[in-house]
Design an enzyme around this catalytic site. Structure first.
Site, PDB file in Angstrom:
ATOM      1  N   SER A 213       0.570  -1.077   0.679  1.00 49.08           N
ATOM      2  CA  SER A 213      -0.305  -0.111   0.562  1.00 49.08           C
ATOM      3  C   SER A 213       1.268   1.506   0.040  1.00 49.08           C
ATOM      4  CB  SER A 213      -0.580  -0.297   1.626  1.00 49.08           C
ATOM      5  OG  SER A 213      -1.048   0.925   1.423  1.00 49.08           O
TER       6      SER A 213
ATOM      7  N   TYR B  77      -2.710  -1.472  10.538  1.00 47.42           N
ATOM      8  CA  TYR B  77      -2.017  -1.717   8.608  1.00 47.42           C
ATOM      9  C   TYR B  77      -1.304  -0.516   8.497  1.00 47.42           C
ATOM     10  CZ  TYR B  77      -4.406  -1.185   4.214  1.00 47.42           C
ATOM     11  OH  TYR B  77      -4.363  -1.263   2.625  1.00 47.42           O
TER      12      TYR B  77
HETATM   13  N1  LIG Z   1      -8.584  -0.859  -1.990  1.00 51.10           N
HETATM   14  C1  LIG Z   1      -7.866   0.586  -1.503  1.00 51.10           C
HETATM   15  O1  LIG Z   1      -7.774   1.227  -2.282  1.00 51.10           O
HETATM   16  C2  LIG Z   1      -6.052  -0.411  -1.538  1.00 51.10           C
HETATM   17  C3  LIG Z   1      -4.748   0.554  -1.456  1.00 51.10           C
HETATM   18  C4  LIG Z   1      -3.610  -0.409  -0.670  1.00 51.10           C
HETATM   19  C5  LIG Z   1      -4.221  -1.857  -0.763  1.00 51.10           C
HETATM   20  N2  LIG Z   1      -4.599  -2.444  -0.567  1.00 51.10           N
HETATM   21  C6  LIG Z   1      -4.995  -3.603  -0.902  1.00 51.10           C
HETATM   22  O2  LIG Z   1      -5.316  -4.508  -1.458  1.00 51.10           O
HETATM   23  C7  LIG Z   1      -5.660  -6.101  -0.958  1.00 51.10           C
HETATM   24  C8  LIG Z   1      -6.505  -6.231  -1.593  1.00 51.10           C
HETATM   25  O3  LIG Z   1      -7.671  -5.101  -1.004  1.00 51.10           O
HETATM   26  P1  LIG Z   1      -9.055  -4.407  -1.487  1.00 51.10           P
HETATM   27  O4  LIG Z   1      -8.930  -2.531  -1.933  1.00 51.10           O
HETATM   28  O5  LIG Z   1      -9.462  -5.621  -2.691  1.00 51.10           O
HETATM   29  O6  LIG Z   1     -10.530  -5.441  -0.505  1.00 51.10           O
HETATM   30  P2  LIG Z   1     -11.449  -6.307  -0.192  1.00 51.10           P
HETATM   31  O7  LIG Z   1     -11.742  -6.267   1.131  1.00 51.10           O
HETATM   32  O8  LIG Z   1     -12.379  -5.774  -1.405  1.00 51.10           O
HETATM   33  O9  LIG Z   1     -10.409  -7.365  -0.873  1.00 51.10           O
HETATM   34  C9  LIG Z   1     -10.026  -7.955   0.729  1.00 51.10           C
HETATM   35  C10 LIG Z   1     -10.480  -9.506   0.567  1.00 51.10           C
HETATM   36  O10 LIG Z   1      -9.279 -10.320   1.554  1.00 51.10           O
HETATM   37  C11 LIG Z   1     -10.085 -11.245   2.326  1.00 51.10           C
HETATM   38  N3  LIG Z   1      -9.526 -12.019   3.462  1.00 51.10           N
HETATM   39  C12 LIG Z   1     -10.167 -11.123   4.578  1.00 51.10           C
HETATM   40  N4  LIG Z   1      -9.189 -11.623   5.516  1.00 51.10           N
HETATM   41  C13 LIG Z   1      -8.899 -13.116   4.935  1.00 51.10           C
HETATM   42  C14 LIG Z   1      -8.302 -13.790   5.111  1.00 51.10           C
HETATM   43  N5  LIG Z   1      -8.075 -13.904   6.896  1.00 51.10           N
HETATM   44  N6  LIG Z   1      -7.942 -15.118   4.525  1.00 51.10           N
HETATM   45  C15 LIG Z   1      -8.516 -14.850   3.161  1.00 51.10           C
HETATM   46  N7  LIG Z   1      -8.674 -13.950   2.284  1.00 51.10           N
HETATM   47  C16 LIG Z   1      -8.820 -12.823   3.256  1.00 51.10           C
HETATM   48  C17 LIG Z   1     -11.530 -10.893   1.411  1.00 51.10           C
HETATM   49  O11 LIG Z   1     -12.360 -11.675   1.803  1.00 51.10           O
HETATM   50  C18 LIG Z   1     -11.328  -9.651   0.165  1.00 51.10           C
HETATM   51  O12 LIG Z   1     -11.599 -10.948  -0.559  1.00 51.10           O
HETATM   52  C19 LIG Z   1      -4.932  -5.520   1.181  1.00 51.10           C
HETATM   53  O13 LIG Z   1      -4.244  -6.082   0.883  1.00 51.10           O
HETATM   54  C20 LIG Z   1      -5.316  -3.937   0.533  1.00 51.10           C
HETATM   55  O14 LIG Z   1      -4.409  -4.064   1.834  1.00 51.10           O
HETATM   56  C21 LIG Z   1      -5.818  -1.577  -0.867  1.00 51.10           C
END
Ligand SMILES: NC(=O)c1ccc[n+]([C@@H]2O[C@H](COP(=O)([O-])OP(=O)(O)OC[C@H]3O[C@@H](n4cnc5c(N)ncnc54)[C@H](O)[C@@H]3O)[C@@H](O)[C@H]2O)c1
Length: 266
Positions: A151, A164
């Site tokens: 991130s 986080y």
């Molecule tokens: N959306 C953003 O702006 C953003 C920015 C920076 C980083 N990220 C990172 O991207 C990644 C995906 O996030 P996203 O934005 O798609 O959100 P999201 O909530 O749609 O996706 C997260 C996924 O992780 C799964 N998950 C949660 N706990 C779990 C576990 N214990 N075992 C297996 N799966 C699990 C959830 O079911 C979900 O499908 C994350 O690592 C997040 O930190 C997102």
């Protein structure tokens, strides 16, 4: 020509958001995908539907990435189905926000366990499988690729989200250390650091026009990211086109890390 034709990719947290975007983008490029989910089976089924609608092939794999036994079981099922693994995307992640002084220790541990230890476990299982396959003769091809989901908060501190931001800072150093240790096996390890991507993780921002505007102010490129933006980057990092890219982080953030208020934070 499809850039990932015949490759087998396992993507954690692929039942929504960025993980779904990556699964679809990789499937479009010819990869067979393992769609990991934890609790959201319906979401995983939707991802599979979209993978298939794009001419791809996938399987659904349930596992909590923070649990070593469940991760082992997930790999076993993936290998039973596909025989081998070429690409590991350690994407699953959560947020449990609170100011430092009010943060519950359980929430601290849970976020570190899923966001950091979960990525460690999946990357380690994948790397062992890559190494089992032995020497790669073609110098322009990797024996395996690991893509970690970090991130912009791996370099920008984030008040109110200490667990986080700490997990993502850890992901950066873990990725670099893995790259150092695995390079001689011809395994590439890189990270993607997304900025603000519209997914369920930051749902409260999308529900609140004021918050959405505030967020947009922090993005010099003036648009919110889409899962596809990260999917396309992941495809490139997994393909031979990026064969000399190893141990680095790609910021996919519409220039967010260069927002003047953030400069000097990193
Ligand atoms: N959306 C953003 O702006 C953003 C920015 C920076 C980083 N990220 C990172 O991207 C990644 C995906 O996030 P996203 O934005 O798609 O959100 P999201 O909530 O749609 O996706 C997260 C996924 O992780 C799964 N998950 C949660 N706990 C779990 C576990 N214990 N075992 C297996 N799966 C699990 C959830 O079911 C979900 O499908 C994350 O690592 C997040 O930190 C997102």
């Amino acid at each position: 020509m499809q850039r990932l034709k015949g490759q087998k990719a396992l993507i954690t947290g692929a039942s929504s958001g960025i993980g779904r975007g990556i699964a679809i983008a990789m499937a479009k490029e010819g990869a067979q995908v393992g769609i990991n989910y934890y609790k959201n089976l319906e979401g995983a089924e939707e991802t599979l539907k979209q993978v298939e609608a794009n001419g791809g092939e996938g399987i659904i794999l349930q596992a909590n990435v923070g649990d070593p036994e469940e991760v082992e079981g997930m790999f076993k099922k993936f290998l039973d189905a596909f025989g081998t693994i070429d690409i590991m995307v350690t994407n699953a992640g959560i947020q449990k926000d609170a100011p430092f002084l009010e943060m519950d220790f359980k929430d601290w541990q849970q976020v570190l366990n899923i966001n950091l230890s979960g990525q460690f476990l999946c990357a380690q299982f994948a790397a062992k499988e890559f190494i089992k396959r032995g020497v790669v003769k073609d110098r322009s091809k990797a024996a395996g690729k690991i893509i970690c989901m970090s991130s912009v908060h791996d370099i920008i501190p984030w008040a109110g989200h200490i667990n986080y931001a700490t997990s993502k800072g850890g992901v950066m150093m873990m990725m670099k250390t893995m790259a150092q240790e695995l390079a001689h096996h011809k395994i590439r390890v890189n990270a993607i650091s997304p900025g603000a991507i519209k997914t369920p993780i930051n749902e409260e921002v999308w529900q609140n026009e004021e918050k959405r505007k505030e967020l947009l102010e922090l993005i010099p490129y003036q648009r919110i990211g889409k899962p596809k933006d990260i999917g396309n980057t992941a495809v490139w990092l997994a393909s031979d086109e990026s064969d000399y890219v190893n141990g680095t982080t790609i910021y996919v953030d519409g220039c967010m890390t260069l927002y003047p208020g953030f400069i000097g934070n990193g």
